[in-house]
Design a protein around this motif. Structure first.
Motif, PDB file in Angstrom:
ATOM      1  N   SER A  70       1.150  -1.004   0.322  1.00  0.00           N
ATOM      2  CA  SER A  70      -0.147   0.460  -0.064  1.00  0.00           C
ATOM      3  C   SER A  70       0.751   1.539   0.202  1.00  0.00           C
ATOM      4  N   ASP A  71       2.170   1.498  -0.081  1.00  0.00           N
ATOM      5  CA  ASP A  71       2.419   2.502   0.034  1.00  0.00           C
ATOM      6  C   ASP A  71       2.848   3.211  -1.083  1.00  0.00           C
ATOM      7  N   THR A  72       3.194   4.416  -1.444  1.00  0.00           N
ATOM      8  CA  THR A  72       3.544   5.029  -2.488  1.00  0.00           C
ATOM      9  C   THR A  72       4.903   5.442  -3.331  1.00  0.00           C
ATOM     10  N   VAL A  73       5.377   5.405  -3.815  1.00  0.00           N
ATOM     11  CA  VAL A  73       6.836   5.316  -4.439  1.00  0.00           C
ATOM     12  C   VAL A  73       6.691   7.149  -5.135  1.00  0.00           C
ATOM     13  N   SER A  74       7.091   8.306  -4.402  1.00  0.00           N
ATOM     14  CA  SER A  74       6.998   9.687  -5.127  1.00  0.00           C
ATOM     15  C   SER A  74       7.968   9.978  -6.170  1.00  0.00           C
ATOM     16  N   VAL A  75       8.117   9.368  -7.181  1.00  0.00           N
ATOM     17  CA  VAL A  75       9.273  10.344  -8.405  1.00  0.00           C
ATOM     18  C   VAL A  75       9.283  11.230  -8.574  1.00  0.00           C
ATOM     19  N   ARG A  76      10.603  12.374  -8.334  1.00  0.00           N
ATOM     20  CA  ARG A  76      10.165  13.527  -8.842  1.00  0.00           C
ATOM     21  C   ARG A  76      10.652  13.729  -9.899  1.00  0.00           C
ATOM     22  N   TYR A  77      10.256  13.940 -11.188  1.00  0.00           N
ATOM     23  CA  TYR A  77      10.843  14.185 -12.632  1.00  0.00           C
ATOM     24  C   TYR A  77      11.505  15.506 -12.774  1.00  0.00           C
ATOM     25  N   GLY A  78      12.317  15.529 -13.927  1.00  0.00           N
ATOM     26  CA  GLY A  78      12.439  16.880 -14.378  1.00  0.00           C
ATOM     27  C   GLY A  78      12.836  17.179 -15.978  1.00  0.00           C
ATOM     28  N   LEU A  79      13.221  17.578 -16.458  1.00  0.00           N
ATOM     29  CA  LEU A  79      13.228  17.795 -18.037  1.00  0.00           C
ATOM     30  C   LEU A  79      14.673  19.084 -17.833  1.00  0.00           C
ATOM     31  N   ALA A  80      15.253  19.202 -18.953  1.00  0.00           N
ATOM     32  CA  ALA A  80      16.623  20.019 -19.010  1.00  0.00           C
ATOM     33  C   ALA A  80      16.264  20.207 -20.605  1.00  0.00           C
ATOM     34  N   LEU A  81      15.908  20.978 -21.236  1.00  0.00           N
ATOM     35  CA  LEU A  81      16.356  20.884 -22.815  1.00  0.00           C
ATOM     36  C   LEU A  81      18.419  21.575 -23.203  1.00  0.00           C
ATOM     37  N   ILE A  82      18.053  20.244 -24.001  1.00  0.00           N
ATOM     38  CA  ILE A  82      19.380  21.260 -24.376  1.00  0.00           C
ATOM     39  C   ILE A  82      19.433  21.433 -25.947  1.00  0.00           C
ATOM     40  N   GLN A  83      18.915  21.199 -26.585  1.00  0.00           N
ATOM     41  CA  GLN A  83      19.310  21.429 -28.212  1.00  0.00           C
ATOM     42  C   GLN A  83      17.566  20.843 -28.783  1.00  0.00           C
ATOM     43  N   ILE A  84      16.847  22.118 -29.870  1.00  0.00           N
ATOM     44  CA  ILE A  84      15.713  21.586 -30.751  1.00  0.00           C
ATOM     45  C   ILE A  84      16.338  21.526 -32.387  1.00  0.00           C
ATOM     46  N   LEU A  85      16.064  19.938 -32.142  1.00  0.00           N
ATOM     47  CA  LEU A  85      16.849  19.252 -33.114  1.00  0.00           C
ATOM     48  C   LEU A  85      16.483  19.255 -34.593  1.00  0.00           C
ATOM     49  N   ASP A  86      14.881  19.420 -34.666  1.00  0.00           N
ATOM     50  CA  ASP A  86      14.091  19.429 -35.824  1.00  0.00           C
ATOM     51  C   ASP A  86      12.513  19.728 -34.817  1.00  0.00           C
ATOM     52  N   LEU A  87      12.081  20.025 -36.022  1.00  0.00           N
ATOM     53  CA  LEU A  87      10.286  19.976 -36.568  1.00  0.00           C
ATOM     54  C   LEU A  87       9.954  18.868 -37.579  1.00  0.00           C
ATOM     55  N   ASP A  88      10.108  18.561 -37.149  1.00  0.00           N
ATOM     56  CA  ASP A  88       8.920  18.195 -39.258  1.00  0.00           C
ATOM     57  C   ASP A  88       7.514  18.757 -38.805  1.00  0.00           C
ATOM     58  N   GLU A  89       7.764  19.591 -40.079  1.00  0.00           N
ATOM     59  CA  GLU A  89       6.120  19.404 -40.226  1.00  0.00           C
ATOM     60  C   GLU A  89       5.521  18.804 -40.925  1.00  0.00           C
ATOM     61  N   LYS A  90       5.910  18.150 -42.092  1.00  0.00           N
ATOM     62  CA  LYS A  90       5.560  16.989 -42.770  1.00  0.00           C
ATOM     63  C   LYS A  90       4.556  15.976 -41.592  1.00  0.00           C
ATOM     64  N   ASN A  91       5.927  15.559 -40.684  1.00  0.00           N
ATOM     65  CA  ASN A  91       5.280  14.044 -40.286  1.00  0.00           C
ATOM     66  C   ASN A  91       5.394  14.606 -38.862  1.00  0.00           C
ATOM     67  N   GLN A  92       5.238  16.400 -38.475  1.00  0.00           N
ATOM     68  CA  GLN A  92       4.729  16.599 -37.345  1.00  0.00           C
ATOM     69  C   GLN A  92       5.306  16.004 -36.492  1.00  0.00           C
ATOM     70  N   VAL A  93       6.689  16.265 -36.253  1.00  0.00           N
ATOM     71  CA  VAL A  93       7.751  15.542 -35.088  1.00  0.00           C
ATOM     72  C   VAL A  93       8.048  16.679 -34.943  1.00  0.00           C
ATOM     73  N   LEU A  94       8.304  16.438 -32.991  1.00  0.00           N
ATOM     74  CA  LEU A  94       9.336  17.562 -32.679  1.00  0.00           C
ATOM     75  C   LEU A  94      10.496  16.349 -32.480  1.00  0.00           C
ATOM     76  N   THR A  95      11.853  17.204 -32.332  1.00  0.00           N
ATOM     77  CA  THR A  95      13.188  15.976 -31.782  1.00  0.00           C
ATOM     78  C   THR A  95      13.886  16.977 -30.991  1.00  0.00           C
ATOM     79  N   THR A  96      14.401  16.397 -30.092  1.00  0.00           N
ATOM     80  CA  THR A  96      14.528  17.344 -29.033  1.00  0.00           C
ATOM     81  C   THR A  96      15.770  16.699 -28.156  1.00  0.00           C
ATOM     82  N   ASN A  97      17.007  16.629 -28.052  1.00  0.00           N
ATOM     83  CA  ASN A  97      18.110  16.352 -26.815  1.00  0.00           C
ATOM     84  C   ASN A  97      17.641  17.164 -25.395  1.00  0.00           C
ATOM     85  N   VAL A  98      17.644  16.195 -24.307  1.00  0.00           N
ATOM     86  CA  VAL A  98      17.032  16.153 -23.318  1.00  0.00           C
ATOM     87  C   VAL A  98      18.269  15.589 -22.454  1.00  0.00           C
TER      88      VAL A  98
END
Length: 483
Positions: A29-57
């Motif tokens: 019954s115990d709950t594991v508490s996880v803290r999550y963070g995201l550090a953005l390093i670079q935006i590699l590509d935003l493909d408008e045709k396939n609508q996909v964002l590629t990021t380095n994090v």
């Protein structure tokens, strides 16, 4: 063996005994508490045709593991060690809206373990996430992409997720600026979702990236040629209607816009839910150029329609000349009224009509119709010269004058032959003058009709010009960003 190695071996042996599967808790019954963070390093590509964002994090995980606790005094005061992440339990926090064919997103990285059981894991990752692209204002568009993270198998009662260091945004401390996109905002929010099937909550962390396209590149390959071609299209309406360059220029500009449209199609997704305004602008220009070319044919037809004998309809003349010409301040057209056809006057049948006092009262008519002056010799009948047809002036018309008293004295009785020849010459003069005046009247009337059609053509051309300018101004004001 060093204290650090003894400690790592001790910790990993515990995990080998109990296994890495299952949450590191004493009670279910115990709950594991996880803290999550995201550090953005670079935006590699935003493909408008396939609508996909590629990021380095860099992904940052922080949780507490009861199986990784120890007393530093038992291991020479060592309070931090690095262990392989594959040898211990790690939370299954994944990117929900992933768009990647790779099996793994993270690179291998060691986890930093503290003596109190705190585990810090910062793996590098290249995420490919789905991003709904709105290209309505391309290339001055602004995109909003989200990255949603959460546990894939655990609900909120088993594994709770929260922000690392309570930072409710993307960390851009080590962010490298992109040459194509400018990062405007990067907020984050925690969502708790309830599904209809279950009563358990499912928390997730949603990171948002607001990106604005840097349009310097597209200004040179799309916008500037488009503006120049639009300005060049205006020249079509200023060319004379009878010029063949009017249609040639329209077709060339149409082909140039079609090439720009093909270039735009390579930069935008073909299945987008919205059409870019610049694409609609290109299509609108192509439609207007096609219409202007078609209308140029109408203008040319109207311009040369005066060669026929059909007059301008009264309703068309009232709308174009009396209405639109004055509204568009075409004073130069209104000042050049079509010349009125000369009134047809009766040609005098004999010389007495020209010399009579009653005919002298019509001074204007005498200026328009030159009465032949009779000049003859009592011994020589008048001589006519018809070498040049209708355009030639009879010699008798040039030198006829009434005989003076000296020429009448002494009067010789004229023979009937001489009187008959004189009457014949006068009748011939009357016939030639009547034919000449009729042809002048027809020519002036035809010139008047031609000029009326040309005025209508010029007014119509000016109307099309103002319509095109208004359309271009409205289109550019819609496409280009404000403020």
């Amino acid at each position: 063996m060093s204290d650090e190695k003894r400690l790592i071996k001790f910790l990993l042996e515990n995990y080998e005994r109990v296994g890495i599967v299952g949450r590191p808790v004493y009670n279910t019954s115990d709950t594991v508490s996880v803290r999550y963070g995201l550090a953005l390093i670079q935006i590699l590509d935003l493909d408008e045709k396939n609508q996909v964002l590629t990021t380095n994090v860099w992904s940052r995980y922080l949780w507490n593991d009861i199986l990784l606790k120890w007393n530093p005094q038992d291991f020479g005061g060592v309070d931090h060690v690095r262990v392989p992440a594959t040898k211990i339990w790690t939370p299954d926090i994944v990117l929900y809206n992933y768009a990647d064919t790779r099996l793994r997103e993270h690179r291998e990285a060691m986890a930093v373990v503290s003596s109190d059981g705190t585990v810090l894991w910062i793996p590098m990752a290249i995420f490919k996430s789905t991003c709904s692209i709105d290209i309505t204002h391309f290339p001055f568009d602004q995109q909003t992409c989200i990255m949603k993270f959460g546990s894939w198998t655990y609900d909120g009662f088993n594994l709770d997720v929260d922000f690392y260091d309570d930072l409710e945004s993307v960390d851009i401390t080590d962010y490298i600026e992109s040459n194509e996109w400018k990062l405007l905002a990067y907020p984050a929010i925690k969502n708790v979702k309830q599904y209809p099937c279950c009563d358990e909550p499912y928390p997730d962390l949603t990171f948002t990236l607001v990106l604005k396209r840097i349009a310097a590149f597209y200004n040179y390959i799309l916008i500037l040629p488009c503006v120049l071609l639009s300005s060049l299209t205006l020249v079509i309406f200023w060319l004379p209607p009878e010029s063949p360059a009017k249609m040639m220029l329209g077709m060339n500009v149409f082909v140039a816009f079609f090439l720009l449209l093909l270039l735009l199609a390579d930069s935008t997704p073909p299945a987008a839910s919205s059409v870019p305004l610049i694409g609609a602008y290109f299509c609108l220009n192509m439609i207007l150029i096609t219409l202007s070319t078609f209308l140029s044919v109408i203008v040319i037809n109207l311009y040369f329609r005066g060669d026929k004998k059909s007059r301008v309809p009264k309703w068309l003349k009232r709308i174009m000349v009396d209405g639109l010409a004055r509204i568009m301040c075409m004073n130069e057209v209104l000042d050049q009224d079509p010349p009125r056809a000369p009134e047809r006057h009766a040609v005098p049948t004999n010389a007495s009509e020209c010399t009579s006092p009653h005919s002298r009262r019509h001074t204007k008519d005498r200026k328009k119709i030159k009465c032949p002056e009779l000049k003859y010799n009592k011994f020589q009948p008048p001589v006519m010269d018809y070498r040049d047809g209708m355009n030639s002036t009879p010699r008798s018309q040039q030198h006829f004058s009434l005989p003076t008293q000296e020429q009448q004295q002494p009067q010789q009785p004229r023979s009937p032959l001489h009187s008959q020849a004189l009457e014949t010459d006068i009748r011939e003069i009357k016939r030639i003058l009547k034919t000449y005046m009729n042809r002048i009247h027809e020519k002036d009337a035809q010139g008047k009709i031609a000029k009326e059609w040309r005025i209508v053509a010029r007014v119509l051309d000016r109307l099309f010009f103002f319509m095109y300018v208004s359309t271009i101004v409205v289109s550019l004001a819609t496409i280009f960003p404000r403020g």
